[in-house]
Write a protein that holds these residues in place. Structure first.
Motif, PDB file in Angstrom:
ATOM      1  N   MET A   1       0.827  -1.191   0.000  1.00 14.68           N
ATOM      2  CA  MET A   1       0.000   0.000   0.000  1.00 14.68           C
ATOM      3  C   MET A   1       0.873   1.258   0.000  1.00 14.68           C
ATOM      4  SD  MET A   1      -3.172   0.507  -0.197  1.00 14.68           S
ATOM      5  CE  MET A   1      -4.678   0.390   0.669  1.00 14.68           C
ATOM      6  N   GLU A   2       1.972   1.229   0.768  1.00 12.80           N
ATOM      7  CA  GLU A   2       2.848   2.389   0.846  1.00 12.80           C
ATOM      8  C   GLU A   2       3.445   2.705  -0.524  1.00 12.80           C
ATOM      9  OE1 GLU A   2       7.038   3.359   2.914  1.00 12.80           O
ATOM     10  OE2 GLU A   2       5.465   2.626   4.259  1.00 12.80           O
ATOM     11  N   ASN A   3       3.872   1.675  -1.261  1.00  6.76           N
ATOM     12  CA  ASN A   3       4.423   1.888  -2.592  1.00  6.76           C
ATOM     13  C   ASN A   3       3.390   2.502  -3.524  1.00  6.76           C
ATOM     14  OD1 ASN A   3       6.946   0.939  -1.926  1.00  6.76           O
ATOM     15  ND2 ASN A   3       6.500  -1.151  -2.559  1.00  6.76           N
ATOM     16  N   SER A   4       2.155   2.107  -3.350  1.00  7.22           N
ATOM     17  CA  SER A   4       1.082   2.650  -4.178  1.00  7.22           C
ATOM     18  C   SER A   4       0.924   4.149  -3.947  1.00  7.22           C
ATOM     19  CB  SER A   4      -0.231   1.924  -3.869  1.00  7.22           C
ATOM     20  OG  SER A   4      -1.263   2.470  -4.628  1.00  7.22           O
ATOM     21  N   ALA A   5       0.998   4.585  -2.706  1.00  8.68           N
ATOM     22  CA  ALA A   5       0.886   5.999  -2.383  1.00  8.68           C
ATOM     23  C   ALA A   5       2.072   6.778  -2.962  1.00  8.68           C
ATOM     24  CB  ALA A   5       0.800   6.205  -0.878  1.00  8.68           C
ATOM     25  N   GLU A   6       3.265   6.192  -2.863  1.00 11.12           N
ATOM     26  CA  GLU A   6       4.451   6.839  -3.426  1.00 11.12           C
ATOM     27  C   GLU A   6       4.339   6.934  -4.942  1.00 11.12           C
ATOM     28  OE1 GLU A   6       8.173   5.131  -2.174  1.00 11.12           O
ATOM     29  OE2 GLU A   6       7.455   4.955  -0.106  1.00 11.12           O
ATOM     30  N   LEU A   7       3.857   5.889  -5.568  1.00 11.56           N
ATOM     31  CA  LEU A   7       3.675   5.884  -7.011  1.00 11.56           C
ATOM     32  C   LEU A   7       2.655   6.938  -7.420  1.00 11.56           C
ATOM     33  CD1 LEU A   7       4.267   4.687  -9.769  1.00 11.56           C
ATOM     34  CD2 LEU A   7       2.515   2.961  -9.319  1.00 11.56           C
ATOM     35  N   GLN A   8       1.590   7.049  -6.656  1.00  8.54           N
ATOM     36  CA  GLN A   8       0.557   8.041  -6.945  1.00  8.54           C
ATOM     37  C   GLN A   8       1.121   9.461  -6.854  1.00  8.54           C
ATOM     38  OE1 GLN A   8      -2.083   6.664  -8.074  1.00  8.54           O
ATOM     39  NE2 GLN A   8      -3.147   8.542  -8.506  1.00  8.54           N
TER      40      GLN A   8
END
Length: 74
Positions: A1-8
């Protein structure tokens, strides 16, 4: 989930960079065509400098007005 936020966040930053680059390109084209009527020399004339400054300011002012309008529509 954290990577998803960073990607966003990364995607959003890249979108903003692309929009800024597009705006600078449009501003350059519009103001150049409007203000540089002769063959450019090694520097701009005072009239060209004034015209470019005013054109860029008006372009940025309009961009801010449009951005605010879009912001209130969401």
């Amino acid at each position: 989930m954290e990577n998803s936020a960073e990607l966003q966040r990364f995607i959003e930053q890249e979108k903003q960079k692309a929009m800024l680059n597009e705006m600078v390109g449009k501003l350059t084209n519009v103001c150049w065509d409007k203000c540089i009527t002769g063959t450019p020399g090694s520097k701009f004339s005072s009239g060209e400098t004034t015209c470019l400054t005013n054109c860029a300011q008006r372009f940025l002012d309009m961009s801010m007005i449009i951005a605010k309008r879009f912001g209130t529509m969401q």
